[in-house]
Design a protein around this motif. Structure first.
Motif, PDB file in Angstrom:
ATOM      1  N   THR A   1       3.005   2.476 -19.904  1.00 50.34           N
ATOM      2  CA  THR A   1       3.153   1.537 -18.789  1.00 50.34           C
ATOM      3  C   THR A   1       4.122   2.059 -17.732  1.00 50.34           C
ATOM      4  OG1 THR A   1       4.848   0.340 -20.063  1.00 50.34           O
ATOM      5  CG2 THR A   1       2.585  -0.484 -20.172  1.00 50.34           C
ATOM      6  N   ARG A   2       5.082   2.882 -18.141  1.00 46.30           N
ATOM      7  CA  ARG A   2       6.027   3.431 -17.159  1.00 46.30           C
ATOM      8  C   ARG A   2       5.342   4.359 -16.163  1.00 46.30           C
ATOM      9  NH1 ARG A   2       7.358   6.232 -21.973  1.00 46.30           N
ATOM     10  NH2 ARG A   2       6.865   8.471 -21.894  1.00 46.30           N
ATOM     11  N   ASN A   3       4.149   4.835 -16.518  1.00 46.99           N
ATOM     12  CA  ASN A   3       3.419   5.753 -15.639  1.00 46.99           C
ATOM     13  C   ASN A   3       2.283   5.074 -14.879  1.00 46.99           C
ATOM     14  OD1 ASN A   3       5.019   7.962 -16.344  1.00 46.99           O
ATOM     15  ND2 ASN A   3       3.769   8.407 -18.146  1.00 46.99           N
ATOM     16  N   ILE A   4       2.288   3.745 -14.885  1.00 50.62           N
ATOM     17  CA  ILE A   4       1.340   2.981 -14.071  1.00 50.62           C
ATOM     18  C   ILE A   4       2.173   2.098 -13.145  1.00 50.62           C
ATOM     19  CG2 ILE A   4      -0.649   1.435 -14.069  1.00 50.62           C
ATOM     20  CD1 ILE A   4      -1.025   2.138 -17.032  1.00 50.62           C
ATOM     21  N   LEU A   5       2.044   2.298 -11.853  1.00 48.47           N
ATOM     22  CA  LEU A   5       2.882   1.596 -10.888  1.00 48.47           C
ATOM     23  C   LEU A   5       2.096   0.517 -10.155  1.00 48.47           C
ATOM     24  CD1 LEU A   5       4.924   4.544  -9.329  1.00 48.47           C
ATOM     25  CD2 LEU A   5       5.352   3.242 -11.427  1.00 48.47           C
ATOM     26  N   LYS A   6       2.842  -0.501  -9.722  1.00 49.09           N
ATOM     27  CA  LYS A   6       2.248  -1.648  -9.038  1.00 49.09           C
ATOM     28  C   LYS A   6       3.040  -1.944  -7.774  1.00 49.09           C
ATOM     29  CE  LYS A   6       1.441  -6.628  -9.834  1.00 49.09           C
ATOM     30  NZ  LYS A   6       1.583  -7.724 -10.834  1.00 49.09           N
ATOM     31  N   GLN A   7       2.319  -2.253  -6.702  1.00 52.70           N
ATOM     32  CA  GLN A   7       2.971  -2.663  -5.462  1.00 52.70           C
ATOM     33  C   GLN A   7       2.084  -3.673  -4.742  1.00 52.70           C
ATOM     34  OE1 GLN A   7       3.147   0.295  -2.289  1.00 52.70           O
ATOM     35  NE2 GLN A   7       1.620   1.541  -3.366  1.00 52.70           N
ATOM     36  N   ALA A   8       2.653  -4.328  -3.749  1.00 54.09           N
ATOM     37  CA  ALA A   8       1.895  -5.314  -2.981  1.00 54.09           C
ATOM     38  C   ALA A   8       0.720  -4.639  -2.280  1.00 54.09           C
ATOM     39  CB  ALA A   8       2.809  -5.995  -1.971  1.00 54.09           C
ATOM     40  N   GLY A   9      -0.393  -5.319  -2.258  1.00 50.65           N
ATOM     41  CA  GLY A   9      -1.588  -4.759  -1.646  1.00 50.65           C
ATOM     42  C   GLY A   9      -2.393  -5.831  -0.927  1.00 50.65           C
ATOM     43  N   PRO A  10      -3.594  -5.493  -0.522  1.00 51.70           N
ATOM     44  CA  PRO A  10      -4.166  -4.143  -0.589  1.00 51.70           C
ATOM     45  C   PRO A  10      -3.572  -3.224   0.470  1.00 51.70           C
ATOM     46  CG  PRO A  10      -5.669  -5.614   0.547  1.00 51.70           C
ATOM     47  CD  PRO A  10      -4.534  -6.473   0.065  1.00 51.70           C
ATOM     48  N   LEU A  11      -3.580  -1.927   0.217  1.00 51.50           N
ATOM     49  CA  LEU A  11      -2.982  -0.968   1.135  1.00 51.50           C
ATOM     50  C   LEU A  11      -3.873  -0.689   2.343  1.00 51.50           C
ATOM     51  CD1 LEU A  11      -1.403   1.616  -1.331  1.00 51.50           C
ATOM     52  CD2 LEU A  11      -0.457  -0.508  -0.427  1.00 51.50           C
TER      53      LEU A  11
ATOM     54  N   LYS B   1       0.825  -8.061   5.767  1.00 51.54           N
ATOM     55  CA  LYS B   1      -0.231  -8.886   5.182  1.00 51.54           C
ATOM     56  C   LYS B   1      -0.464  -8.580   3.702  1.00 51.54           C
ATOM     57  CE  LYS B   1      -2.750  -9.521   9.527  1.00 51.54           C
ATOM     58  NZ  LYS B   1      -4.056  -9.346  10.227  1.00 51.54           N
ATOM     59  N   ARG B   2       0.318  -7.687   3.136  1.00 52.07           N
ATOM     60  CA  ARG B   2       0.149  -7.348   1.727  1.00 52.07           C
ATOM     61  C   ARG B   2       0.863  -8.354   0.841  1.00 52.07           C
ATOM     62  NH1 ARG B   2       1.526  -0.893   2.530  1.00 52.07           N
ATOM     63  NH2 ARG B   2      -0.198  -0.485   3.993  1.00 52.07           N
ATOM     64  N   SER B   3       0.347  -8.504  -0.373  1.00 54.64           N
ATOM     65  CA  SER B   3       0.903  -9.501  -1.290  1.00 54.64           C
ATOM     66  C   SER B   3       0.773  -9.019  -2.725  1.00 54.64           C
ATOM     67  CB  SER B   3       0.174 -10.836  -1.115  1.00 54.64           C
ATOM     68  OG  SER B   3       0.512 -11.736  -2.152  1.00 54.64           O
ATOM     69  N   MET B   4       1.696  -9.462  -3.579  1.00 56.15           N
ATOM     70  CA  MET B   4       1.612  -9.137  -4.999  1.00 56.15           C
ATOM     71  C   MET B   4       0.493  -9.908  -5.684  1.00 56.15           C
ATOM     72  SD  MET B   4       3.719  -6.750  -5.514  1.00 56.15           S
ATOM     73  CE  MET B   4       3.854  -6.654  -7.294  1.00 56.15           C
ATOM     74  N   SER B   5      -0.095 -10.869  -4.992  1.00 56.79           N
ATOM     75  CA  SER B   5      -1.252 -11.571  -5.551  1.00 56.79           C
ATOM     76  C   SER B   5      -2.513 -10.712  -5.464  1.00 56.79           C
ATOM     77  CB  SER B   5      -1.479 -12.899  -4.821  1.00 56.79           C
ATOM     78  OG  SER B   5      -1.764 -12.674  -3.451  1.00 56.79           O
ATOM     79  N   THR B   6      -2.465  -9.678  -4.638  1.00 60.20           N
ATOM     80  CA  THR B   6      -3.562  -8.699  -4.546  1.00 60.20           C
ATOM     81  C   THR B   6      -2.946  -7.309  -4.699  1.00 60.20           C
ATOM     82  OG1 THR B   6      -3.344  -8.731  -2.130  1.00 60.20           O
ATOM     83  CG2 THR B   6      -5.064 -10.125  -3.112  1.00 60.20           C
ATOM     84  N   PRO B   7      -2.469  -6.990  -5.892  1.00 59.17           N
ATOM     85  CA  PRO B   7      -1.675  -5.767  -6.082  1.00 59.17           C
ATOM     86  C   PRO B   7      -2.497  -4.491  -5.987  1.00 59.17           C
ATOM     87  CG  PRO B   7      -2.130  -6.783  -8.184  1.00 59.17           C
ATOM     88  CD  PRO B   7      -2.649  -7.729  -7.144  1.00 59.17           C
ATOM     89  N   SER B   8      -1.760  -3.406  -5.801  1.00 50.81           N
ATOM     90  CA  SER B   8      -2.336  -2.063  -5.801  1.00 50.81           C
ATOM     91  C   SER B   8      -1.710  -1.287  -6.956  1.00 50.81           C
ATOM     92  CB  SER B   8      -2.041  -1.364  -4.468  1.00 50.81           C
ATOM     93  OG  SER B   8      -2.429  -0.010  -4.516  1.00 50.81           O
ATOM     94  N   PHE B   9      -2.532  -0.589  -7.727  1.00 54.57           N
ATOM     95  CA  PHE B   9      -2.058   0.147  -8.902  1.00 54.57           C
ATOM     96  C   PHE B   9      -2.304   1.646  -8.728  1.00 54.57           C
ATOM     97  CE2 PHE B   9      -3.349  -4.073 -10.405  1.00 54.57           C
ATOM     98  CZ  PHE B   9      -2.201  -4.488 -11.052  1.00 54.57           C
ATOM     99  N   ARG B  10      -1.428   2.445  -9.332  1.00 58.82           N
ATOM    100  CA  ARG B  10      -1.591   3.897  -9.331  1.00 58.82           C
ATOM    101  C   ARG B  10      -1.115   4.463 -10.673  1.00 58.82           C
ATOM    102  NH1 ARG B  10      -3.593   2.445  -5.317  1.00 58.82           N
ATOM    103  NH2 ARG B  10      -3.459   3.287  -3.197  1.00 58.82           N
ATOM    104  N   ILE B  11      -1.762   5.526 -11.111  1.00 62.60           N
ATOM    105  CA  ILE B  11      -1.300   6.290 -12.274  1.00 62.60           C
ATOM    106  C   ILE B  11      -0.496   7.478 -11.760  1.00 62.60           C
ATOM    107  CG2 ILE B  11      -1.999   7.671 -14.264  1.00 62.60           C
ATOM    108  CD1 ILE B  11      -4.495   6.004 -14.482  1.00 62.60           C
TER     109      ILE B  11
END
Length: 229
Positions: A115-125, A131-141
């Motif tokens: 899990t430490r190698n999967i990141l989350k931020q407000a999205g969509p990018l 206009k980004r929000s954590m209710s529509t997050p963006s994930f990256r490995i």
């Protein structure tokens, strides 16, 4: 590794996609951070001499601190903070799981799926930051220091076969070989061909086992139950 990623793994898309074996659509975002380059510092000759002197002084006297030396920079996109799957919805688990599967479909493995190698931020990018929000997050490995790419792995296995043949090759005289010598050479060639084939089969089997393990690891880290997909 990052320069081997195809663009579709680093670009943001709109819409949904089906990623087997997930049976329902998942968002199509980027899988890995955008790669902006690997930068190596270049110094003038006099600066190189200054650094060498500083290093020599540092070695002679532990109390002497060499001036800060520049290091290469791997410049990547900022992607947020590590995820907490315990707070995830089913859709968020599906989306993170799909990232691992898309890596596999592109012939990559991350080999450190925590899990430490999967990141989350407000999205969509794809929209402006306000206009980004954590209710529509963006994930990256992230973190591909242990990652592997199947074409590279296969090429390495082939090179090992070539090296093995070179080590085992017996130098023959320039004289015309006898019938018995020809039979021995043919038999040796057949054994080498069999050894090459078996080595490549082992490589392929190890690759699929690695992918299967990473899928199980993703299930564990993302707290996915088998019946969910």
């Amino acid at each position: 590794m990052y320069d081997a990623f195809p663009k579709h793994l680093q670009e943001d898309w709109c819409g949904l996609n089906l990623v087997a074996p997930i049976t329902h659509p998942v968002p199509v975002g980027a899988v890995v951070p955008k790669f902006y380059g690997y930068y190596v510092p270049v110094r003038e000759d006099n600066e190189k001499r200054d650094e060498q002197i500083a290093l020599q002084n540092f070695k002679r006297s532990p109390g002497y601190k060499a001036w800060d030396r520049l290091s290469p920079i791997l410049l990547l996109q900022e992607c947020g903070s590590p995820i907490t799957p315990g707070n995830f919805s089913a859709d968020e688990r599906s989306e993170c799981y799909s990232l691992a599967l898309r890596l596999h479909h592109a012939e990559f493995t991350q080999n450190s799926f925590y899990t430490r190698n999967i990141l989350k931020q407000a999205g969509p990018l794809t929209v402006e930051p306000s206009k980004r929000s954590m209710s529509t997050p963006s994930f990256r490995i992230i973190d591909f220091g242990r990652g592997e790419f199947w074409p590279y792995k296969l090429e390495a296995a082939k090179e090992e076969n070539v090296d093995r043949r070179r080590r085992r090759t017996t130098k023959h005289s320039m004289a015309v070989p006898t019938e018995e010598q020809m039979k021995l050479r043919v038999a040796q060639g057949e054994r080498e061909d069999t050894a090459d084939k078996e080595a490549l089969e082992r490589c392929g089997k190890a690759w699929w086992e690695l992918r299967d393990y990473e899928v199980r690891k993703a299930h564990s880290e993302l707290q996915i139950q088998d019946f969910m997909y």
